[in-house]
Design an enzyme around this catalytic site. Structure first.
Site, PDB file in Angstrom:
ATOM      1  N   GLU A 119      -9.208   6.797  -4.748  1.00  0.00           N
ATOM      2  CA  GLU A 119      -9.777   6.794  -3.266  1.00  0.00           C
ATOM      3  C   GLU A 119      -9.169   8.077  -2.659  1.00  0.00           C
ATOM      4  O   GLU A 119      -9.748   8.631  -1.886  1.00  0.00           O
ATOM      5  CB  GLU A 119      -9.101   5.531  -2.610  1.00  0.00           C
ATOM      6  CG  GLU A 119     -10.091   4.285  -3.131  1.00  0.00           C
ATOM      7  CD  GLU A 119      -9.246   2.903  -2.887  1.00  0.00           C
ATOM      8  OE1 GLU A 119      -9.939   1.987  -3.063  1.00  0.00           O
ATOM      9  OE2 GLU A 119      -8.074   2.918  -2.316  1.00  0.00           O
ATOM     10  N   GLN A 120      -7.942   8.214  -2.910  1.00  0.00           N
ATOM     11  CA  GLN A 120      -7.366   9.431  -2.177  1.00  0.00           C
ATOM     12  C   GLN A 120      -7.920  10.855  -2.732  1.00  0.00           C
ATOM     13  O   GLN A 120      -7.873  11.773  -1.724  1.00  0.00           O
ATOM     14  CB  GLN A 120      -5.693   9.174  -2.340  1.00  0.00           C
ATOM     15  CG  GLN A 120      -4.985   8.111  -1.875  1.00  0.00           C
ATOM     16  CD  GLN A 120      -3.561   8.525  -1.419  1.00  0.00           C
ATOM     17  OE1 GLN A 120      -3.331   9.649  -1.636  1.00  0.00           O
ATOM     18  NE2 GLN A 120      -2.648   7.464  -1.444  1.00  0.00           N
ATOM     19  N   HIS A 172       0.854  -1.177  -0.098  1.00  0.00           N
ATOM     20  CA  HIS A 172      -0.105  -0.196   0.090  1.00  0.00           C
ATOM     21  C   HIS A 172       0.827   1.118  -0.084  1.00  0.00           C
ATOM     22  O   HIS A 172       1.949   1.267   0.583  1.00  0.00           O
ATOM     23  CB  HIS A 172      -0.797   0.116   1.245  1.00  0.00           C
ATOM     24  CG  HIS A 172      -2.133  -0.960   0.864  1.00  0.00           C
ATOM     25  ND1 HIS A 172      -3.598  -0.299   0.663  1.00  0.00           N
ATOM     26  CD2 HIS A 172      -2.479  -2.185   1.096  1.00  0.00           C
ATOM     27  CE1 HIS A 172      -4.342  -1.322   0.569  1.00  0.00           C
ATOM     28  NE2 HIS A 172      -3.870  -2.373   1.033  1.00  0.00           N
ATOM     29  N   PRO A 173       0.561   2.348  -0.728  1.00  0.00           N
ATOM     30  CA  PRO A 173       1.416   3.655  -0.701  1.00  0.00           C
ATOM     31  C   PRO A 173       0.905   4.434   0.353  1.00  0.00           C
ATOM     32  O   PRO A 173      -0.038   4.238   1.209  1.00  0.00           O
ATOM     33  CB  PRO A 173       0.634   4.154  -2.014  1.00  0.00           C
ATOM     34  CG  PRO A 173      -0.698   3.686  -1.899  1.00  0.00           C
ATOM     35  CD  PRO A 173      -0.640   2.454  -1.599  1.00  0.00           C
ATOM     36  N   ALA A 200      -8.996   3.154   5.431  1.00  0.00           N
ATOM     37  CA  ALA A 200      -9.997   3.262   4.209  1.00  0.00           C
ATOM     38  C   ALA A 200     -10.356   4.631   4.145  1.00  0.00           C
ATOM     39  O   ALA A 200     -11.335   5.319   4.591  1.00  0.00           O
ATOM     40  CB  ALA A 200     -11.311   2.420   4.529  1.00  0.00           C
ATOM     41  N   VAL A 201      -9.848   5.277   3.181  1.00  0.00           N
ATOM     42  CA  VAL A 201      -9.790   6.759   3.022  1.00  0.00           C
ATOM     43  C   VAL A 201     -11.240   7.178   2.651  1.00  0.00           C
ATOM     44  O   VAL A 201     -11.860   8.374   2.667  1.00  0.00           O
ATOM     45  CB  VAL A 201      -8.699   7.586   2.185  1.00  0.00           C
ATOM     46  CG1 VAL A 201      -7.397   7.394   2.741  1.00  0.00           C
ATOM     47  CG2 VAL A 201      -8.962   6.845   0.695  1.00  0.00           C
ATOM     48  N   SER A 249      -6.439   3.435  -5.981  1.00  0.00           N
ATOM     49  CA  SER A 249      -5.814   4.310  -4.946  1.00  0.00           C
ATOM     50  C   SER A 249      -5.858   5.769  -5.292  1.00  0.00           C
ATOM     51  O   SER A 249      -5.939   6.679  -4.319  1.00  0.00           O
ATOM     52  CB  SER A 249      -4.149   3.817  -4.429  1.00  0.00           C
ATOM     53  OG  SER A 249      -4.195   2.474  -4.024  1.00  0.00           O
ATOM     54  N   PHE A 298       1.100   3.588   7.008  1.00  0.00           N
ATOM     55  CA  PHE A 298      -0.294   3.888   7.653  1.00  0.00           C
ATOM     56  C   PHE A 298      -1.430   3.440   6.633  1.00  0.00           C
ATOM     57  O   PHE A 298      -1.551   4.034   5.676  1.00  0.00           O
ATOM     58  CB  PHE A 298      -0.378   5.249   8.045  1.00  0.00           C
ATOM     59  CG  PHE A 298      -1.506   5.635   8.554  1.00  0.00           C
ATOM     60  CD1 PHE A 298      -1.874   5.257   9.987  1.00  0.00           C
ATOM     61  CD2 PHE A 298      -2.643   6.339   7.982  1.00  0.00           C
ATOM     62  CE1 PHE A 298      -3.128   5.376  10.739  1.00  0.00           C
ATOM     63  CE2 PHE A 298      -3.893   6.493   8.519  1.00  0.00           C
ATOM     64  CZ  PHE A 298      -4.054   6.184   9.814  1.00  0.00           C
ATOM     65  N   ILE A 299      -2.241   2.561   7.069  1.00  0.00           N
ATOM     66  CA  ILE A 299      -3.424   2.055   6.191  1.00  0.00           C
ATOM     67  C   ILE A 299      -4.703   2.505   6.815  1.00  0.00           C
ATOM     68  O   ILE A 299      -5.077   2.066   7.852  1.00  0.00           O
ATOM     69  CB  ILE A 299      -3.267   0.700   5.860  1.00  0.00           C
ATOM     70  CG1 ILE A 299      -1.959   0.357   4.968  1.00  0.00           C
ATOM     71  CG2 ILE A 299      -4.339   0.304   4.938  1.00  0.00           C
ATOM     72  CD1 ILE A 299      -1.819  -1.037   4.988  1.00  0.00           C
TER      73      ILE A 299
END
Length: 471
Positions: A391-392, A371-372, A426-427, A388, A423-424
């Site tokens: 989502e971001q 994950h980025p 669910a944005v 991603s 750090f992950i």
């Protein structure tokens, strides 16, 4: 492929709005099974007498012999019970569907004429009222073809609905293969019609009933009196009517047999229920063909790529990035016992997360590390996956000020240095502010606590991604 053909999901938690005509809260449908003269009998070139659904509970077939009592019980249905039901239905002006055994209809021209004069639908109940569980696919198909031919000959019209009843595992497939039926009813699995796919064809299924059915007068632990039958029908109606008032209208099927409910001691219970249902507003009394036409017009079948039917390459292509840069999860999930229940976002998420949870600690850590960083260097270099990136952006992380970007960089670095993975979160469930709050709240947790939390967040991200792709 390891695939499970039964559909244990159906419509899921939220069934479609039936949109019955005139805003009806319930569709009530009566079926009169006309089997008398089509049952097992040596006169019909069968090996033994009938043993099913009569006043003789637990009767056994008599090989090579006529069973006089059984025959006369069935004859009662044609001679007396049918006419009692005919007077009841026409008197109350309630329509009916007849499941007509073709050979029985051929032996009852007066009853057939009365059905047609009343405007009842006459669906096919097969060639004979016999058991097909051990029949070969070919012999069952041959009987179906002959049933259609004879039905058309004696009624003047090809049947548009089909119900075998004593069916085999091949029955529904054979109906769909024929391609000429608006619906098949050899199913008891829902309160609404539904579609199935048979190759390039779609087949509508209108489920039938064995509980709201007078056959339980002729089975152990069934109905012992008309009052029990009435109470059961009333309770079923009340439950479904209440669901309709809440915006989830359903269908209620009632199964009848001339030789059973047509007896004087039972028919009054049916009459009381019909009058009770008529006393309510917004009730649609329909034939099954009417329900079929309504469903075809208002709920046409929609095809989509089903995960359980995909080749491996296509499956991994579509779902290999659900868990960030970890196609091995989709590869392993493909080997599971997938079926119709996995053709939804919830179902496929279940299969994929099983493989994620059963993986080794090192493998799951690899997923976390794939994950980025949030708003990190990959995002700035436009090197995130499509998922991603979307989502971001949805959380506004693509439009940070220089100060905000520096703050996120510091938080990312501190978190990764402490725990060994990014750090992950669910944005899509969060905003910039709540993400910063989560950074502050979680950074001092133990590594094990954060491993567990990060894995939960990864599963949530996968769930949200699947909801974009599947029902």
């Amino acid at each position: 492929m390891n695939r499970y053909p039964r559909d244990m999901r159906g419509y899921g938690a939220e069934a479609p709005d039936a949109r019955w005509p005139a805003g009806a809260k319930i569709a009530v449908q009566f079926v009169i099974n006309y089997e008398e003269g089509g049952e097992n009998c040596v006169l019909h070139h069968d090996a033994a007498s009938e043993a099913f659904l009569s006043e003789i509970v637990g009767a056994a077939p008599w090989p090579g012999q006529r069973h006089w009592n059984m025959e006369s019980i069935y004859e009662y249905g044609a001679r007396a019970g049918f006419w009692r039901l005919h007077r009841l239905f026409t008197g109350l002006d309630i329509p009916a569907t007849v499941y007509g055994v073709a050979s029985a209809l051929a032996r009852s021209p007066e009853q057939l004429g009365a059905m047609q004069a009343a405007g009842w639908e006459i669906a096919s109940h097969g060639l004979k009222w016999i058991e097909y569980k051990d029949a070969s696919r070919r012999s069952e198909r041959d009987d179906m073809v002959e049933a259609i031919r004879l039905h058309t000959e004696v009624t003047g019209e090809r049947p548009r609905g089909w119900y075998t009843g004593r069916c085999s595992e091949n029955t529904v497939d054979l109906v769909a293969e024929d391609g000429g039926f608006d619906y098949v009813s050899d199913s008891y699995c829902d309160d609404l019609p539904y579609w199935i796919e048979a190759g390039e064809r779609e087949q509508l299924v209108i489920p039938y009933t064995l509980d709201c059915n007078d056959m339980r007068f002729a089975t152990p632990q069934g109905f012992n009196s008309g009052d029990q039958f009435y109470t059961y029908l009333k309770d079923t109606f009340d439950a479904l009517y209440a669901e309709g008032e809440a915006g989830a209208a359903k269908m209620m099927s009632v199964g009848l047999h001339c030789r059973l409910i047509g007896r004087p001691g039972r028919v009054m219970a049916l009459k009381r229920f019909m009058e009770y249902a008529q006393s309510h507003a917004d009730v649609w009394f329909a034939r099954r063909i009417d329900i079929a036409q309504h469903w075809q017009e208002n709920h046409p079948h929609q095809r989509f790529e089903r995960p359980s039917e995909m080749r491996r390459e296509r499956f991994v292509e579509l779902y290999g990035s659900i868990f960030e840069h970890s196609p091995w999860i989709a590869e392993r999930a493909f080997e599971l016992e997938l079926g119709p229940a996995h053709d939804s976002a919830c179902g496929l998420h279940h299969a994929l997360t099983r493989m994620f949870r059963s993986a080794s600690d090192a493998e799951r850590l690899g997923v976390l590390k794939a994950h980025p960083d949030l708003a990190g260097k990959l995002a700035q270099a436009d090197r995130l996956t499509e998922e991603s990136t979307s989502e971001q952006a949805g959380a506004g992380l693509d439009a940070l000020t220089d100060a905000e970007r520096a703050q996120f960089t510091r938080l990312n670095n501190d978190y990764t240095a402490r725990h060994g993975f990014p750090f992950i979160i669910a944005v899509r469930d969060n905003s910039k502010a709540s993400i910063e709050e989560a950074f502050a709240r979680r950074i001092d947790n133990s590594r094990d606590e954060e491993m567990r939390e990060a894995c939960k967040q990864v599963e949530r991200i996968a769930q949200l991604r699947l909801q974009d792709l599947l029902p």
